[in-house]
Design an enzyme around this catalytic site. Sequence first.
Site, PDB file in Angstrom:
ATOM      1  N   CYS A 382       0.837  -1.206   0.000  1.00 43.15           N
ATOM      2  CA  CYS A 382       0.000   0.000   0.000  1.00 43.15           C
ATOM      3  C   CYS A 382       0.869   1.251   0.000  1.00 43.15           C
ATOM      4  O   CYS A 382       1.487   1.552  -1.011  1.00 43.15           O
ATOM      5  CB  CYS A 382      -0.996  -0.039   1.144  1.00 43.15           C
ATOM      6  SG  CYS A 382      -2.481   0.889   0.749  1.00 43.15           S
ATOM      7  N   HIS A 508      -3.699  -5.083   0.306  1.00 40.23           N
ATOM      8  CA  HIS A 508      -3.168  -5.640   1.562  1.00 40.23           C
ATOM      9  C   HIS A 508      -3.247  -7.164   1.565  1.00 40.23           C
ATOM     10  O   HIS A 508      -4.205  -7.735   2.099  1.00 40.23           O
ATOM     11  CB  HIS A 508      -3.948  -5.085   2.752  1.00 40.23           C
ATOM     12  CG  HIS A 508      -3.676  -3.647   3.009  1.00 40.23           C
ATOM     13  ND1 HIS A 508      -2.633  -3.220   3.795  1.00 40.23           N
ATOM     14  CD2 HIS A 508      -4.294  -2.532   2.565  1.00 40.23           C
ATOM     15  CE1 HIS A 508      -2.622  -1.898   3.836  1.00 40.23           C
ATOM     16  NE2 HIS A 508      -3.622  -1.458   3.097  1.00 40.23           N
ATOM     17  N   GLU A 510      -1.714  -9.197   3.319  1.00 39.63           N
ATOM     18  CA  GLU A 510      -1.559  -9.776   4.663  1.00 39.63           C
ATOM     19  C   GLU A 510      -2.897 -10.192   5.280  1.00 39.63           C
ATOM     20  O   GLU A 510      -2.941 -11.081   6.122  1.00 39.63           O
ATOM     21  CB  GLU A 510      -0.818  -8.801   5.588  1.00 39.63           C
ATOM     22  CG  GLU A 510      -1.569  -7.540   6.006  1.00 39.63           C
ATOM     23  CD  GLU A 510      -1.414  -6.377   5.029  1.00 39.63           C
ATOM     24  OE1 GLU A 510      -1.088  -6.622   3.845  1.00 39.63           O
ATOM     25  OE2 GLU A 510      -1.643  -5.222   5.442  1.00 39.63           O
TER      26      GLU A 510
HETATM   27  N1  GLN Z   1      -2.033   6.800   2.677  1.00 31.90           N
HETATM   28  C1  GLN Z   1      -2.112   6.037   1.495  1.00 31.90           C
HETATM   29  C2  GLN Z   1      -3.448   6.210   0.783  1.00 31.90           C
HETATM   30  O1  GLN Z   1      -4.394   6.664   1.364  1.00 31.90           O
HETATM   31  C3  GLN Z   1      -1.839   4.573   1.755  1.00 31.90           C
HETATM   32  C4  GLN Z   1      -2.818   3.904   2.659  1.00 31.90           C
HETATM   33  C5  GLN Z   1      -2.357   2.590   3.214  1.00 31.90           C
HETATM   34  O2  GLN Z   1      -1.166   2.295   3.203  1.00 31.90           O
HETATM   35  N2  GLN Z   1      -3.264   1.798   3.756  1.00 31.90           N
HETATM   36  O3  GLN Z   1      -3.558   5.880  -0.370  1.00 31.90           O
END
Ligand code: GLN
Length: 537
Positions: A382, A508, A510
């Site tokens: 992410c 994600h 995970e």
């Molecule tokens: N802050 C980033 C976004 O909003 C990544 C978010 C995250 O890593 N969950 O896109």
Amino acid sequence: MTKFIFFTGGVCSSLGKGIAASSLGCLLESRDYEISIMKIDPYINVDPGTMSPYQHGEVYVTDDGAETDLDLGNYERFTSQKLKRINSVTTGQIYKTVIEKERRGDFLGRTVQVIPHITNEIKRRIHLVAEDSKADIVITEIGGTVGDIEGIPFLEAIRQFRIDVGAENTLFIHLTLIPIVGVAKEPKTKPTQHSVSKLREIGIIPDIILCRSSVDLTDEMRQKISLFCNVEERAVITAKDIKKSIYEVPLNFKNSGFDEIVLEKLNLPERESSFKPWEDLVKKVYAIKEKVKIAVAGKYTELHDAYKSIYEALNHGGLANNASIDLKKVKVEDVNDDNVAEIFQDADGILVPGGFGERGIEGKITTIKYARENRIPLFGICLGMQCMVIEFARNVLKYRGANSTEFDPETPYPVISLMEEQNGIKNLGGTMRLGAQPAILKKGTKIYDAYNVSEINERHRHRYEFTNKYRDVMEQNGLVLSALSPDNNLVEAVEYRDHPWGIGVQFHPEFKSKPINPHPLFVAFIKESLNKRKKSN
Ligand code: GLN
């Protein structure tokens, strides 16, 4: 008729109520029972989405895009469950629903009260999970500790629940702590007695008491707890501290006959148990000799729960490769050009996790540059992927000041931005992209090799995206856009073309890794990190 099991906790928090509830779920599934499992959190936030990871630990995301308590992650890891929004309930949600009904006039002029209106709404939510899942058994974990003011309506609701559906269809399990006190190192049952008496004040008598302890309870102690707490002696069960892995808990419970007594008390047949995969898993945990050093370069490294699913998924990837994870938590704010080599010199692989806000970003970018240039396996998740893109833009494309508009709205090279910004829309009221979404993998890439399928479905929780106008220049210079959304609109993964293993994913992975079914990306990342280790030895 669905049966209902309620877990409450006494004495203090962090005794492992979530793991205990998950482990029971695991045992019941191994006896071929359909289960569902839910968490009720007494805090007033509607969901933990807005809470700081320092307060609450990680926010776990379900397939249907709910931002939930991290215990739902435990539930999914220990069982075959795919949980939904309805499996996570908070005081905030309960009150919100009741107040909305009141505003609509649904209560026909009556005074709206905790009993019966709030307790009815709590009970409705539990029935909802039963109806939706059609499970044989619904396990409900009540968050917090008995005696907390905000937990009282929930305890009252489950007391009523037993009357509503019948004692033979409900089971109350209470988890307490047996502290070891003084120079004589004596295990003490008094806190358990007090906590059960607190529960009895509300009208709940537990059917089973789980005693978290570093020692096995003696018969004498169990007799004492039985006598003072009004439970059968054989229903006083030790929940002993584990030695190596939380995945031992179901096995320990099984050995103490926990699931048998649960089924007996619910009038359900025992059924044959197929528990081999878990037994094998625990055997494997004990047999493993090899180690692999993985550095996690994050912002919330002081708090283990903040990256709970990532650490678990790394363990799963390790198990699949017969290696245990030697975790190095790196506080990313401390990383700079002068110390980066020293900090990561012994890392076999580096993982840069997700996050929000500017703090720690430059440290992440420095870490990524080091991993890219020194050919260390790198896994960006992410925000980790977004930082890989920023780093690539700054150091390979020489785009000075490249950034995400999240951190620098005026950047000359907004390589990560909001979809609205990309489309020239001024009103930036972007909401988060949440939940499971499909992506198509490009053949011949490392990510494709890891999954070995072309379409995947992974969970998202972010606002910002790769900016499409930079696609060509990135690809021409060696950053492969290895996964796209099915409509080709969104970049879902990137990887370095000339590097042993450098993958960034916008989702994600995970959240979907289980010990029995490890996530392919974590398996591949650990495999490559082990290769690196062997080469450098
Ligand atoms: N802050 C980033 C976004 O909003 C990544 C978010 C995250 O890593 N969950 O896109």
